[in-house]
Design an enzyme around this catalytic site. Structure first.
Site, short mmCIF file in Angstrom:
data_model
loop_
_atom_site.label_atom_id
_atom_site.label_comp_id
_atom_site.label_asym_id
_atom_site.label_seq_id
_atom_site.Cartn_x
_atom_site.Cartn_y
_atom_site.Cartn_z
N PHE A 134 0.83 -1.23 0.06
CA PHE A 134 -0.02 -0.16 -0.06
C PHE A 134 0.93 1.36 -0.04
O PHE A 134 0.31 2.62 -0.47
CB PHE A 134 -0.98 0.06 1.00
N LYS A 135 2.20 1.29 0.62
CA LYS A 135 2.97 2.27 0.44
C LYS A 135 3.18 2.85 -0.88
O LYS A 135 3.53 4.13 -0.84
CB LYS A 135 4.17 1.95 1.13
#
Length: 527
Positions: A134-135
């Site tokens: 998700f980063k």
């Protein structure tokens, strides 16, 4: 123009470009803007908007000194052709998740109501970017924002912000996923260097190889003898080291961060909450104005804080469920009001959540205390000196109105992976499994028309833990595990993960905690 200041003091003001360049406030606090929530994002037209449309609207609202053209260019560069899904963060319907409520969540626990006890669950997949975590959503954006901040005009006289003529050294501690995502975003970025520290032996083999095989002439990667909290605390001390800052400035460098302490890392994460709502509208799951509950696996509190920002910006959110692993310091805080990091540290199968000092909690405390800088500063001082603090009861009550919580043991994580695969044919990683378990434990909040589980990483980043959880015979090698998992489930590992097996290791430095500052200085001087 809406300006930012520290959570601990209003003594200084910064534009959003200045905060993104600096990362951390000079007094050690995190940058916040008191105008947050004064303007809203209208949800009635979200169904007709693309991810790019929503991103432009949210970023323009929260980063007001960027021009519309700058924001539009950043959005295109970050999300055109860099994510495997045209939705960037696609939403998949899962059905209903049985809610046994066997463990409960203390005062933060929701009470089931007949009308909402079977709110449908969808999974928001945040892992379709270059590093399968998700980063990527934020760290494909941050370098673009940083580049525009670097190329802007010099800061106003007396502001104290760094000269934009200096190059920026990004210094980041990672518990697993931030490191590779930051490296992928900043590798060979003009005017920038990047140094990433990760805890030796406390990330998955795939996560480690993602970092140690990273190419780029401005890239530095180093393992640290200690855990993530040790590394993150050391990075904060590096930012506060005035003598180091002066030496680096004399060499033409200033420091900044790619962790979610940086406003430019946090703000892009707000977008996918609105994007999830838009997809629910398009699917007919909800109508405009219906309230939705989000369940967020988190350790550093940044991902769920972005959901709180979305709520302040007008997104109809009933509750934000904070899902933790065995390092359940957030669960204890949200149920008792006592934050205490003086406890055993557990190395789990969800390493990105193996954190006992949740930095972004400080921003939440600021907003829910009504902007009480003095209180926040005293709480952070207590944390630094004693490892604990306790919030006033009225503040805890306000926190519990917004946040629910649950945590999962290692056995419960494995059971959640297995249950989700058996019930829904959906394969999830251990971090997401903490969230799935939380949905089993916390009843839907009253009024919730849908529940959204944020899936933070590809299961192929943790193939051993996932394969074992669904009952497969697991070989010794992680890449052989990928093959076994793919064959048994009919799923496909992301190419960027499978190819790591053949990539040469380029970074093998290891330092003690007290050697991190020296490593950063040497990294800057050799570029």
């Amino acid at each position: 123009m809406n300006l930012y200041h520290s959570t601990r003091s209003r003594a200084i003001s910064r534009t959003s470009k200045e905060t993104i360049r600096e990362g951390l406030a000079p007094d050690g606090g995190l940058y916040v803007c008191d105008a947050l929530g004064s303007e809203k994002i209208e949800v009635t037209g979200l169904a007709e908007q693309s991810y790019h449309d929503i991103a432009r609207a949210v970023l323009q609202l929260l980063l007001p000194d960027y021009t519309a053209d700058e924001i539009a260019a950043c959005v295109c560069e970050a999300y055109d052709g860099t994510f495997a899904s045209p939705e960037v963060t696609p939403l998949l319907p899962l059905g209903t998740v049985p809610n046994g409520m066997t463990k409960g969540t203390g005062v933060g626990r929701n009470e089931a109501h007949e009308c909402d006890s079977f709110a449908p669950v969808s999974v928001l997949e945040l892992f379709h970017g270059p590093t399968s975590a998700f980063k990527d959503v934020a760290l494909q954006m941050l370098p673009r924002l940083m580049a525009r901040a670097n190329s802007g005009a010099a800061p106003a006289s007396g502001s104290g912000a760094a000269s934009t003529a200096e190059r920026v050294m990004i210094v980041t501690a990672t518990s697993g996923d931030t490191g590779k995502a930051a490296l992928a975003g900043f590798a060979d970025a003009h005017g920038c260097g990047i140094t990433v520290f990760y805890p030796e032996g406390k990330v998955s083999r795939v996560q480690e190889l993602q970092m140690t095989t990273q190419t780029g002439g401005n890239v530095n990667v180093c393992a640290v003898r200690g855990n993530f909290d040790d590394a993150q605390s050391a990075v904060k001390r590096i930012f506060a080291d005035r003598a180091l800052a002066e030496r680096l400035s004399n060499a033409g460098w200033t420091l900044s961060s790619a962790n979610s302490i940086n406003v430019g890392r946090l703000v892009p994460q707000v977008v996918y909450y609105f994007a999830a709502y838009a997809q629910l509208l398009r699917a007919g799951t909800i109508k405009a104005g219906d309230e939705v509950e989000f369940c967020v696996p988190t350790g550093n509190f940044g991902d769920v804080l972005a959901g709180y920002y979305a709520k302040l910006l007008g997104l109809p959110v009933t509750k934000l469920i904070v899902a933790s692993d065995a390092n359940n310091v957030l669960f204890d805080f949200l149920t008792t009001g006592v934050y205490d990091r003086n406890r055993p540290f557990f190395t789990t199968t969800s390493p990105s959540m193996d954190i006992l000092i949740s930095s972004n909690l400080e921003r939440m405390l600021y907003y829910l205390s009504g902007g009480d800088c003095e209180l926040v500063a005293s709480l952070m001082q207590s944390l630094a000196e004693t490892g604990r603090y306790e919030v006033p009861k009225d503040l805890l009550a306000r926190i519990q109105e917004v946040f629910a919580c649950a945590w999962a043991s290692e056995d419960e994580v494995a059971a959640a992976i297995h249950a989700c695969w058996e019930s829904h044919g959906y394969l999830m990683d251990p971090h997401t499994a903490c969230g799935y378990h939380a949905l089993e434990q916390v009843a839907p909040a009253p009024g919730s028309r849908a529940r959204v589980l944020l899936s933070t990483a590809s299961p192929y980043k943790f193939p051993r833990a996932v394969a074992e959880a669904i009952g497969l015979d697991v070989p010794e090698d992680d890449f052989a595990c990928m093959d076994v998992l793919a064959e048994a489930t009919g799923t496909t590992p992301p190419a960027q993960l499978a190819s790591l097996q053949e990539a040469p290791v380029l970074h093998n430095d290891v330092v003690d905690i007290d050697g991190m500052a020296g490593f950063v200085e040497q990294a800057a001087l050799k570029l």
